[in-house]
Design an enzyme around this catalytic site. Structure first.
Site, PDB file in Angstrom:
ATOM      1  N   TYR A 179     -29.192 -58.122  55.010  1.00 39.75           N
ATOM      2  CA  TYR A 179     -30.355 -58.966  54.737  1.00 39.75           C
ATOM      3  C   TYR A 179     -31.412 -58.768  55.830  1.00 39.75           C
ATOM      4  O   TYR A 179     -31.940 -59.725  56.388  1.00 39.75           O
ATOM      5  CB  TYR A 179     -29.947 -60.440  54.688  1.00 39.75           C
ATOM      6  CG  TYR A 179     -28.971 -60.806  53.595  1.00 39.75           C
ATOM      7  CD1 TYR A 179     -28.858 -60.054  52.430  1.00 39.75           C
ATOM      8  CD2 TYR A 179     -28.163 -61.936  53.706  1.00 39.75           C
ATOM      9  CE1 TYR A 179     -27.982 -60.397  51.421  1.00 39.75           C
ATOM     10  CE2 TYR A 179     -27.279 -62.301  52.704  1.00 39.75           C
ATOM     11  CZ  TYR A 179     -27.191 -61.520  51.563  1.00 39.75           C
ATOM     12  OH  TYR A 179     -26.320 -61.876  50.560  1.00 39.75           O
ATOM     13  N   GLY A 219     -24.494 -72.701  55.051  1.00 37.93           N
ATOM     14  CA  GLY A 219     -23.545 -72.474  56.138  1.00 37.93           C
ATOM     15  C   GLY A 219     -23.016 -71.056  56.163  1.00 37.93           C
ATOM     16  O   GLY A 219     -23.298 -70.236  55.290  1.00 37.93           O
ATOM     17  N   HIS A 277     -13.857 -57.947  49.481  1.00 42.20           N
ATOM     18  CA  HIS A 277     -13.928 -56.487  49.640  1.00 42.20           C
ATOM     19  C   HIS A 277     -14.907 -56.064  50.738  1.00 42.20           C
ATOM     20  O   HIS A 277     -14.953 -54.898  51.110  1.00 42.20           O
ATOM     21  CB  HIS A 277     -14.245 -55.802  48.308  1.00 42.20           C
ATOM     22  CG  HIS A 277     -15.670 -55.932  47.848  1.00 42.20           C
ATOM     23  ND1 HIS A 277     -16.175 -55.169  46.818  1.00 42.20           N
ATOM     24  CD2 HIS A 277     -16.700 -56.736  48.252  1.00 42.20           C
ATOM     25  CE1 HIS A 277     -17.450 -55.479  46.623  1.00 42.20           C
ATOM     26  NE2 HIS A 277     -17.780 -56.419  47.474  1.00 42.20           N
TER      27      HIS A 277
END
Length: 356
Positions: A154, A242, A262
Site C-alpha cells: 500500500y 486495527g 498465504h
C-alpha cells in the site's frame, strides 16, 4: 571401428510444443492487458454492433496498423468474434469478453488485470532473484522496503485502491462459492479480518440475511473502503480499524481469513490464529479461504504459479489443506474440514470447543 553412443540424443522429430507455448504465455498476458487498457472491449460494447479495425483504432486513439495486429491476436485468443461483410473485416466481443473484460460489467476483471499488468508483472520481472534470494522483490521493482509488507503493498493511496479493486473483482466472481462451501447460517456475528473492499462481506450478508459482518482492516484501508466500496445502504456491514497482529480483535462467532494466511510465514500464521482463537466465542469458528495445493504438491498448476507469486510479492506461500489444518490445530482449533469449490479458491474450517 569406434562406436558413437546415441544415449540422450534428441529424437529427430521431437518438437518442443509445450515449451514454446509456455514461452508465449507472457505475450498472451500483455495482449489481454493492453486490450483492456486501451478500452477495446468497451468500445465494442458501446457500439452495439461489429466495428472495423479503423473505427476501433480511432475510438481508442491508436495506430491502425497496431490496432489491426492487436485485434487479430484477440480474435485468435477467442476474445473477439470476426465478421466478414462485403469484403470488410469487422469485430465484436465474445460473450466472455463482454462479461469479464468490459469496465461497466458487474463481473469485470479490468481492475484486476490492471493491477496484474502494472504491479504483479513488474515483480515477476525479478522472479529469478526471488528464487535465488527466497524473498519478495518490492525493493527492486518499486524501490521500497518490504520490511513492513503492507507498507510496501500500500505504498500509495492509488496503489492501495488498485489492490482493493483487484480483491473486489475476485470476490464478485468467486465469493459466493467460498461462503457457501460450508453452512455459515449458525454464525450471526462475523468478523472479516483483512476484509479490504468489503466484497466478501457483501456476499455474506446477501446469502445469510441474519448475520452482521465487521470488516477489520488497517485504518487507511477502512477509509478507502468507506469512500469507494461500502455504502451506508449496507447496514449490516460495519468496520473496525486495527492491525490484526497487534490490536484487540472484535469478539465474533466466526472469523473469515480470505487470502490472508498465504501472505505470511507459518510462524506468523500461528500467531494470528492463536489471537483469533482467544477472541473467538466458544463454539465459534474460523473460515480460511485459500487456493489449495494437492496433498503431494503436484498441482493444480494455477496454485503452483500462485505460490511463486507469493514468493515475489509476500512472505508466504500457498499450502495444502493438511498444512492449513496443522496451523489451525497448533492454534487450538479442532474438527477441521476442507471443501474444494471447483473454482480458484477453496475453504478450510476449524472450530473452537464449547465450554464445558
Amino acid at each position: 571401428m569406434a562406436s558413437h553412443s546415441t544415449q540422450g540424443a534428441p529424437a529427430a522429430d521431437l518438437y518442443p510444443k509445450k515449451i514454446l507455448e509456455y514461452m508465449e504465455g507472457f505475450l498472451i498476458s500483455k495482449t489481454v492487458f493492453t486490450s483492456c487498457e486501451l478500452g477495446v472491449f468497451d468500445v465494442l460494447l458501446k457500439a452495439e454492433q461489429p466495428l472495423s479495425a479503423e473505427e476501433i483504432s480511432q475510438a481508442v486513439g491508436a495506430s491502425l496498423d497496431g490496432t489491426q495486429r492487436l485485434l487479430a491476436a484477440c480474435a485468435g485468443l477467442q476474445l473477439l468474434t470476426v465478421h466478414h461483410d462485403k469484403g470488410q473485416v469487422l469485430y465484436s466481443n465474445t460473450e466472455e469478453a463482454r462479461v469479464f473484460l468490459t469496465r461497466s460489467s458487474p463481473l469485470s476483471l479490468c481492475q484486476s488485470i490492471q493491477y496484474s499488468s502494472r504491479t504483479i508483472y513488474l515483480c515477476w520481472h525479478y522472479l529469478t532473484d526471488a528464487v535465488r534470494e527466497g524473498k519478495n522483490q518490492y525493493e527492486k521493482a518499486f524501490g521500497v522496503s518490504s520490511k513492513d509488507l503492507f507498507q510496501a503493498m500500500y505504498r500509495s493511496d492509488e496503489e492501495m485502491v488498485k489492490f482493493m479493486h483487484l480483491m473486489n473483482s475476485i470476490w464478485n466472481i468467486c465469493g459466493k462459492d467460498v461462503i457457501t462451501a460450508f453452512d455459515l447460517s449458525p454464525f450471526k456475528v462475523i468478523c472479516d479480518l483483512g476484509g479490504c473492499s468489503g466484497a466478501l462481506a457483501k456476499q455474506c450478508t446477501a446469502v445469510y440475511p441474519e448475520c452482521t459482518v465487521t470488516i477489520f482492516d488497517l485504518p487507511k484501508v477502512v477509509r478507502m473502503s468507506q469512500e469507494h466500496f461500502v455504502s451506508v445502504a449496507d447496514q449490516r456491514i460495519g468496520f473496525h480499524e486495527g492491525d490484526f497482529f497487534k490490536d484487540s480483535l472484535p469478539v465474533a462467532d466466526l472469523y473469515i481469513l480470505a487470502r490472508i494466511l498465504h501472505d505470511w510465514t507459518d510462524e506468523r500464521c500461528i500467531k494470528l490464529l492463536q489471537r483469533i482463537y482467544e477472541a473467538c466465542k466458544p463454539g465459534g469458528a474460523v473460515l480460511l479461504v485459500e487456493a489449495l495445493l494437492n496433498e503431494d504438491g503436484s498441482g493444480p498448476l494455477t496454485v503452483q504459479l500462485y505460490s511463486l507469486n507469493m514468493l515475489v510479492q509476500t512472505e508466504g506461500r500457498e499450502r495444502t489443506d493438511a498444512q492449513y489444518a496443522a496451523l489451525l490445530t497448533t492454534a487450538g482449533f479442532t474438527n477441521i474440514q476442507h471443501c474444494l469449490t471447483g473454482k480458484i479458491y477453496d475453504a478450510v474450517m476449524g472450530y473452537k470447543r464449547q465450554e464445558i
